[in-house]
Scaffold this motif. Structure first.
Motif, PDB file in Angstrom:
ATOM      1  N   CYS A  54      51.134  46.501  43.054  1.00 53.98           N
ATOM      2  CA  CYS A  54      51.130  47.750  42.302  1.00 53.98           C
ATOM      3  C   CYS A  54      52.570  48.204  42.082  1.00 53.98           C
ATOM      4  O   CYS A  54      53.342  48.302  43.036  1.00 53.98           O
ATOM      5  CB  CYS A  54      50.327  48.811  43.053  1.00 53.98           C
ATOM      6  SG  CYS A  54      50.399  50.458  42.315  1.00 53.98           S
ATOM      7  N   SER A  65      52.644  47.942  36.325  1.00 54.66           N
ATOM      8  CA  SER A  65      51.856  46.726  36.495  1.00 54.66           C
ATOM      9  C   SER A  65      50.896  46.916  37.672  1.00 54.66           C
ATOM     10  O   SER A  65      51.181  47.676  38.606  1.00 54.66           O
ATOM     11  CB  SER A  65      52.753  45.507  36.736  1.00 54.66           C
ATOM     12  OG  SER A  65      53.433  45.631  37.967  1.00 54.66           O
ATOM     13  N   LYS A  67      47.657  44.619  39.921  1.00 55.29           N
ATOM     14  CA  LYS A  67      46.841  43.429  40.112  1.00 55.29           C
ATOM     15  C   LYS A  67      46.101  43.563  41.430  1.00 55.29           C
ATOM     16  O   LYS A  67      46.673  43.994  42.434  1.00 55.29           O
ATOM     17  CB  LYS A  67      47.708  42.166  40.141  1.00 55.29           C
ATOM     18  CG  LYS A  67      46.954  40.900  40.505  1.00 55.29           C
ATOM     19  CD  LYS A  67      47.911  39.732  40.696  1.00 55.29           C
ATOM     20  CE  LYS A  67      47.191  38.487  41.192  1.00 55.29           C
ATOM     21  NZ  LYS A  67      48.121  37.359  41.442  1.00 55.29           N
ATOM     22  N   TYR A  69      43.110  41.333  43.806  1.00 55.12           N
ATOM     23  CA  TYR A  69      42.222  40.186  43.999  1.00 55.12           C
ATOM     24  C   TYR A  69      41.697  40.256  45.428  1.00 55.12           C
ATOM     25  O   TYR A  69      42.451  40.437  46.388  1.00 55.12           O
ATOM     26  CB  TYR A  69      42.964  38.867  43.778  1.00 55.12           C
ATOM     27  CG  TYR A  69      42.211  37.645  44.256  1.00 55.12           C
ATOM     28  CD1 TYR A  69      41.210  37.072  43.477  1.00 55.12           C
ATOM     29  CD2 TYR A  69      42.493  37.079  45.503  1.00 55.12           C
ATOM     30  CE1 TYR A  69      40.519  35.951  43.922  1.00 55.12           C
ATOM     31  CE2 TYR A  69      41.808  35.963  45.951  1.00 55.12           C
ATOM     32  CZ  TYR A  69      40.811  35.407  45.159  1.00 55.12           C
ATOM     33  OH  TYR A  69      40.122  34.312  45.612  1.00 55.12           O
ATOM     34  N   ASN A  97      38.341  41.470  41.089  1.00 53.95           N
ATOM     35  CA  ASN A  97      39.435  40.992  40.245  1.00 53.95           C
ATOM     36  C   ASN A  97      39.814  42.129  39.306  1.00 53.95           C
ATOM     37  O   ASN A  97      38.938  42.749  38.689  1.00 53.95           O
ATOM     38  CB  ASN A  97      39.013  39.773  39.411  1.00 53.95           C
ATOM     39  CG  ASN A  97      38.889  38.529  40.261  1.00 53.95           C
ATOM     40  OD1 ASN A  97      39.884  37.925  40.640  1.00 53.95           O
ATOM     41  ND2 ASN A  97      37.658  38.152  40.577  1.00 53.95           N
ATOM     42  N   ASP A  99      43.204  44.102  36.760  1.00 53.18           N
ATOM     43  CA  ASP A  99      44.572  44.253  36.272  1.00 53.18           C
ATOM     44  C   ASP A  99      44.735  45.686  35.793  1.00 53.18           C
ATOM     45  O   ASP A  99      43.934  46.559  36.108  1.00 53.18           O
ATOM     46  CB  ASP A  99      44.880  43.229  35.171  1.00 53.18           C
ATOM     47  CG  ASP A  99      43.888  43.280  34.009  1.00 53.18           C
ATOM     48  OD1 ASP A  99      43.349  44.375  33.743  1.00 53.18           O
ATOM     49  OD2 ASP A  99      43.662  42.244  33.370  1.00 53.18           O
ATOM     50  N   ILE A 100      45.751  45.921  35.001  1.00 50.86           N
ATOM     51  CA  ILE A 100      46.080  47.277  34.592  1.00 50.86           C
ATOM     52  C   ILE A 100      45.032  47.885  33.654  1.00 50.86           C
ATOM     53  O   ILE A 100      44.938  49.113  33.512  1.00 50.86           O
ATOM     54  CB  ILE A 100      47.481  47.293  33.931  1.00 50.86           C
ATOM     55  CG1 ILE A 100      48.051  48.704  33.910  1.00 50.86           C
ATOM     56  CG2 ILE A 100      47.430  46.678  32.546  1.00 50.86           C
ATOM     57  CD1 ILE A 100      49.524  48.754  33.550  1.00 50.86           C
TER      58      ILE A 100
END
Length: 429
Positions: A54, A65, A67, A69, A97, A99-100
């Motif tokens: 982060c 950004s 991510k 997982y 999972n 992302d942004i």
């Protein structure tokens, strides 16, 4: 790195400038790290791996950004002590999972004969304030009614326990819209769908095709659809709430009409059962803190069972046990029950038993009273036992008793001239 766990982590923070965090782990075998216990004597099995990154610009309130997982496989959660062992979930998994722009959450959990699968997609529009459109799907091919009721009872008990603690704190000026949950509900759209193919009871008793869809549209919660099938009954459920407010309000209403109670009991193994059942529940509450459950909550619950047979049943056993403690002889065979009526009123921190009436060929029971957190149950009751010659009543015996104790651990206290020994009402630990 301790051979079982390998963690790489970094944190960079400068006030009013930036915040950056990164955490990465190896694939951890949970059986090798049983020294890590969040709950005493509760252990895990399976594998777990995580990677989170982060980068947040505090100066411009912008996520640069992101991510995430997470992968957990073959998960089992169990407890083990010297005397016994219990498995809470098994053959379970979790995958996250993201992302942004989007986060996907998928999970599956199994407990004995129950299974639950969760699929969720969070489509992110803005990070500050966090704004998204969320899709949540909960599916179960087979769900145990016993497990569901235990979770609900435990949840309600914990909720009201926290409300009692909150009541002792005193005045609180943080309104709902300023709280994290209030901000989240007010800024996001959440569509939740719950599908249960089969809700199982004892033996062959079950309900099927249970579907519920709830929509929370920036704090306005409405029931989009509800369906349930089984035992020739009509089912209804409505949940509505307005949460985009400093003082939110919620109402819940549900009903079961013309439920073939006899067929249901026959499916549980009681061959001679008959009867129709009707149930109604209406509840409303408003407020911005947990203590308002004990100050503003209002509700009414009614239950009516007509033309049923008590043989054997918990109620019949307890009435016979009461009669024996009072030296009254009562027939122990099949009882025909003309009416079984219960009406309970919830008002603030009290539950009021407005009426309890059981009318059978052998005994009539009536009662009333209330429940409070401080004093527990206080339900004065009367029972009139009939002695018959065929269809003619030749004599009657009247007994007074009270129901005392905690909500989930009630007991019967017979009055003079009966034996004063307490009789457990539910026979549960």
């Amino acid at each position: 790195n301790d051979k079982a766990i390998d963690i790489d982590a970094s944190l960079h923070f400068l006030k009013d400038k930036y915040f950056n965090i990164a955490v990465t782990t190896n694939t951890i075998d949970l059986d090798d790290v049983d020294y890590l216990q969040l709950i005493p004597d509760v252990y895990g099995d399976g594998t777990f791996a995580m990677d989170v990154q982060c980068d947040y610009d505090l100066l411009h309130n912008e996520m640069k950004s992101f991510k995430i997982y997470c992968d957990a496989e073959d998960i089992a959660i169990f407890s083990k002590t010297k005397n016994n062992a219990m498995t809470y979930i098994k053959d379970s998994w979790l995958k996250i999972n993201g992302d942004i722009k989007k986060i996907n959450i998928n999970a599956c959990a199994k407990h004995q004969k129950s299974d639950v699968m969760l699929r969720s997609t969070i489509n992110i529009e803005k990070w500050v304030p966090f704004t998204s459109t969320d899709e949540i799907m909960v599916q179960s091919k087979r769900l145990s009614a016993e497990l569901l009721s235990k979770l609900l009872l435990k949840g309600i008990k914990e909720l009201y326990s926290k409300a009692a603690e909150d009541l002792s704190i005193g005045y609180n000026e943080i309104y709902f819209r300023q709280k994290p949950l209030g901000k989240y509900l007010s800024n996001n759209i959440i569509n939740t769908k719950i599908n249960v193919d089969t809700l199982t009871f004892e033996k062959n008793a079950h309900l099927k095709n249970i579907n519920l869809e709830l929509l929370s549209n920036k704090g306005l919660v409405t029931t989009q659809s509800f369906n349930c099938e089984g035992y020739s009954a009509n089912y209804s459920l409505s949940i509505n709430a307005f949460c985009n407010s400093d003082y939110p309000a919620m109402t819940i209403s549900c009903a079961v009409n013309n439920f073939d109670y006899g067929a249901f009991l026959r499916d549980t193994g009681l061959k001679d059962s008959t009867g129709l059942m009707n149930v109604n529940l209406n509840y409303s509450v408003s407020g911005y803190r947990l203590s308002h459950l004990l100050q503003n909550g209002k509700g009414i619950f009614t239950l009516n069972i007509a033309n049923s047979v008590l043989h054997p049943s918990l109620i019949q056993r307890k009435i016979i046990e009461l009669a024996k403690s009072c030296n009254i002889v009562v027939e122990e065979g099949k009882w025909h029950c003309n009416r079984f009526d219960v009406a309970i009123n919830h008002s603030a921190d009290r539950l009021i038993l407005q009426s309890l009436y059981i009318d059978t060929d052998n005994v009539a029971v009536s009662g009333y009273g209330n429940y409070s957190i401080e004093n527990g149950l206080s339900l004065p009751c009367n029972a009139t036992f009939y002695k018959r010659d065929g269809t003619t009543v030749t004599s009657t015996n009247r007994v007074s008793f009270s129901i005392k104790g905690e909500m989930l651990r009630p007991f019967i206290v017979p009055s003079f001239p009966c034996d004063k020994k307490q009789i457990s009402l539910f026979d549960v630990n």
